[in-house]
Design a protein around this motif. Structure first.
Motif, mmCIF file in Angstrom:
data_model
loop_
_atom_site.group_PDB
_atom_site.id
_atom_site.type_symbol
_atom_site.label_atom_id
_atom_site.label_comp_id
_atom_site.label_asym_id
_atom_site.label_seq_id
_atom_site.Cartn_x
_atom_site.Cartn_y
_atom_site.Cartn_z
ATOM 1 N N ARG A 1 2.795 3.423 -8.457
ATOM 2 C CA ARG A 1 1.444 2.923 -8.221
ATOM 3 C C ARG A 1 0.740 2.591 -9.537
ATOM 4 O O ARG A 1 1.114 3.086 -10.603
ATOM 5 C CB ARG A 1 0.629 3.966 -7.452
ATOM 6 N N SER B 1 -0.921 8.608 -11.944
ATOM 7 C CA SER B 1 -1.204 10.018 -11.640
ATOM 8 C C SER B 1 -1.090 10.306 -10.145
ATOM 9 O O SER B 1 -0.941 11.464 -9.747
ATOM 10 C CB SER B 1 -2.602 10.400 -12.132
ATOM 11 N N THR B 2 -1.147 9.272 -9.299
ATOM 12 C CA THR B 2 -1.024 9.470 -7.849
ATOM 13 C C THR B 2 0.389 9.210 -7.346
ATOM 14 O O THR B 2 0.646 9.311 -6.150
ATOM 15 C CB THR B 2 -1.995 8.550 -7.092
ATOM 16 N N THR B 3 1.300 8.865 -8.241
ATOM 17 C CA THR B 3 2.678 8.567 -7.857
ATOM 18 C C THR B 3 3.518 9.832 -7.867
ATOM 19 O O THR B 3 3.439 10.640 -8.803
ATOM 20 C CB THR B 3 3.308 7.546 -8.834
ATOM 21 N N VAL B 4 4.332 10.019 -6.825
ATOM 22 C CA VAL B 4 5.325 11.092 -6.818
ATOM 23 C C VAL B 4 6.492 10.610 -7.664
ATOM 24 O O VAL B 4 7.188 9.647 -7.302
ATOM 25 C CB VAL B 4 5.791 11.414 -5.392
ATOM 26 N N HIS C 1 7.780 3.859 -1.171
ATOM 27 C CA HIS C 1 7.660 4.741 -2.331
ATOM 28 C C HIS C 1 7.906 3.910 -3.582
ATOM 29 O O HIS C 1 9.020 3.451 -3.824
ATOM 30 C CB HIS C 1 8.684 5.872 -2.224
ATOM 31 N N SER D 1 0.854 -1.183 0.000
ATOM 32 C CA SER D 1 0.000 0.000 0.000
ATOM 33 C C SER D 1 0.894 1.239 0.000
ATOM 34 O O SER D 1 2.073 1.154 0.355
ATOM 35 C CB SER D 1 -0.906 0.022 1.230
ATOM 36 N N PRO D 2 0.350 2.394 -0.393
ATOM 37 C CA PRO D 2 1.155 3.622 -0.412
ATOM 38 C C PRO D 2 1.676 4.036 0.959
ATOM 39 O O PRO D 2 2.556 4.889 1.045
ATOM 40 C CB PRO D 2 0.170 4.666 -0.966
ATOM 41 N N ARG D 3 1.177 3.441 2.024
ATOM 42 C CA ARG D 3 1.685 3.742 3.372
ATOM 43 C C ARG D 3 2.997 3.026 3.661
ATOM 44 O O ARG D 3 3.678 3.354 4.631
ATOM 45 C CB ARG D 3 0.654 3.330 4.430
ATOM 46 N N ASP E 1 -2.143 3.537 -10.454
ATOM 47 C CA ASP E 1 -2.614 4.826 -10.974
ATOM 48 C C ASP E 1 -1.427 5.782 -10.942
ATOM 49 O O ASP E 1 -1.122 6.384 -9.914
ATOM 50 C CB ASP E 1 -3.758 5.356 -10.111
#
Length: 244
Positions: free
Chosen positions: A145, A149-152, A142, A137-139, A147
């Motif tokens: 992802r 568009s939600t990735t740094v 790094h 999970s993103p928690r 998606d």
């Protein structure tokens, strides 16, 4: 960060964590999602002696002092920033030069970890795909992802994600980390202990941990990567080990 006063002035040293001796199963089974053939055969590895490993990947703050002292040049940060972000755009040869410089400046036996030491430390006593379990999970880290568009895009400062049970941050994701070992396609013939494997294709060395531009299956504890000793990339960094 720890600093040491030497004949050349103040030297920034990575913050180190003591890793106890033990044993573990290195590699992954066919049943693990994302498994690759180069993670075979699963083997029992004995880590006979305690060692220390950097709490974080080496940062630009630490690396830039080395570059300034040696005139080796500053690796580019791709516009993402320096400071507490992990150093990137370094080769295996660069990483070993940094460890050698720290050994001279501090009198301490800094080095690159072996591949076995790295995986033992990353797992921290766990047997799952990631040190927190079998799902991402993103928690947790790094990574790239689903998606996008939600990735740094690019690295993030070290220490943003929870540590594993040994107290190590960012072992998975953010940047790939060079280790000492030569590349071998399989574990057949690998050392029985945690020493580096210095036979095989030594013009290519192993990287572990995955990075910001890898999907979850590429940043499992068992995932392996390799490249030439002079190859640099915007997601290649390093974490140092230290003999105790």
């Amino acid at each position: 960060m720890v600093r040491n006063r030497s004949s050349g002035g103040e030297v920034s040293q990575p913050e180190m964590v003591a890793i106890p001796p033990g044993r573990f199963q290195m590699g992954s089974s066919d049943a693990e999602e994302g498994h690759e053939d180069n993670e075979h055969p699963v083997r029992d590895v004995v880590v006979a002696r305690a060692f220390a490993l950097g709490r974080f990947p080496v940062t630009f703050d630490e690396w830039d002092r080395f570059a300034g002292a040696t005139g080796s040049g500053l690796p580019p940060d791709e516009g993402w920033g320096r400071g507490a972000r992990p150093v990137i755009n370094i080769s295996w040869r660069d990483a070993t030069a940094y460890a050698a410089w720290l050994r001279i400046e501090t009198g301490k036996p800094y080095r690159l970890p072996s591949e076995a030491e790295w995986e033992y430390a990353a797992r921290a006593g766990t047997t799952t795909a990631y040190h927190w379990g079998d799902a991402m999970s993103p928690r947790d880290a790094h990574y790239l992802r689903e998606d996008v568009s939600t990735t740094v895009l690019g690295t993030v400062p070290v220490g943003r994600f929870p540590p594993n049970a040994f107290g190590l941050h960012d072992m998975l994701g953010n940047v790939w980390e060079w280790v000492e070992d030569c590349w071998n396609e399989f574990y057949l013939g690998a050392p029985s202990g945690a020493t580096p494997w210095l036979r095989g294709d030594c013009d290519r060395r192993v990287l572990r941990g995955g990075s910001w531009q890898d999907v979850p299956r590429q940043i499992r504890c068992a995932t392996r990567n390799r490249n030439g000793i002079d190859f640099r990339c915007d997601d290649y960094g390093v974490r140092l080990a230290l003999d105790l």
